[in-house]
Design a protein around this motif. Structure first.
Motif: not given
Length: 219
Positions: A157-158, A160-161, A164-165, A179, A214
């Protein structure tokens, strides 16, 4: 200070580009080269932060030079500068490890913006090139999007975060700030993302982020 090597076989072009770059007090052109082979040797000697390469150089074109530099001097970010905006050139430049792609017909301010972006760990495509890449992704149907979602599904999950950025062109510093992470942690996540996606560089990873949906506004 951002240390840069400039390579173009046209002396007048080099002089013009140098004038634009050195108008920024944070950019220093440490050396120049007149052909692709000389560019590789010069970058290996000076180990600059950024190498700005023309495509159409003798002995070794800019794309081949970028591929060689990716292997020999991976810490130097490569930006391709060219009059050609053909899709084949763009695709090959990104596959060969370039972090930026600029058209000589673009706004001169793009030069300094690109140098700062790639030095900060981000990718930079001139607006005209970015439009072509995005249009190609939109027109390529569901297959690529499904494949990208499958690849992104391998990430935590991290990660993917972070991806996305990264897909919006943000640098490691900007991602860390968004983040609330230490920049070194972001660098570790980016390295893991590239490995898990099988991406050669941040630009390829950003394309996966866009295709996978994303990036806000992507479909």
């Amino acid at each position: 200070m951002i240390r840069l090597v400039l390579a173009d076989d046209e002396p007048a072009i080099r002089a013009g580009v140098r004038a634009i770059l050195t108008s920024d007090p944070e950019i220093e052109v440490v050396a120049e080269a007149a052909d692709g082979r000389e560019a590789v040797e010069t970058v290996r000697r000076y180990r600059p932060d950024v190498a700005l390469l023309d495509i159409g150089m003798p002995r070794l074109d800019g794309l081949a030079a970028a591929a060689e530099l990716r292997r020999a001097v991976p810490d130097t970010a490569v930006v391709i500068l060219t009059v050609f905006g053909h899709d084949a050139y763009i695709a090959r430049a990104l596959a060969d490890g370039a972090s930026g792609f600029l058209l000589k017909s673009g706004d001169p301010r793009e030069l300094t913006a690109a140098v700062h972006a790639v030095r900060g760990g981000a990718a930079y495509l001139s607006p005209a090139v970015a439009h072509r890449v995005i249009t190609e992704l939109r027109d390529d149907g569901m297959g690529r999007r499904a494949a990208a979602r499958e690849r992104a599904g391998r990430l935590t999950d991290r990660e993917r975060e972070v991806l996305a950025l990264l897909g919006t062109g943000q640098s490691n510093t900007q991602i860390a700030r968004a983040l609330h992470l230490v920049e070194g942690t972001v660098k570790g996540h980016v390295s893991a993302i590239l490995e898990h996606l099988g991406a050669a560089n941040r630009v390829e990873a950003a394309i996966v982020a866009y295709e996978a949906g994303l990036v806000e506004g992507a479909s």
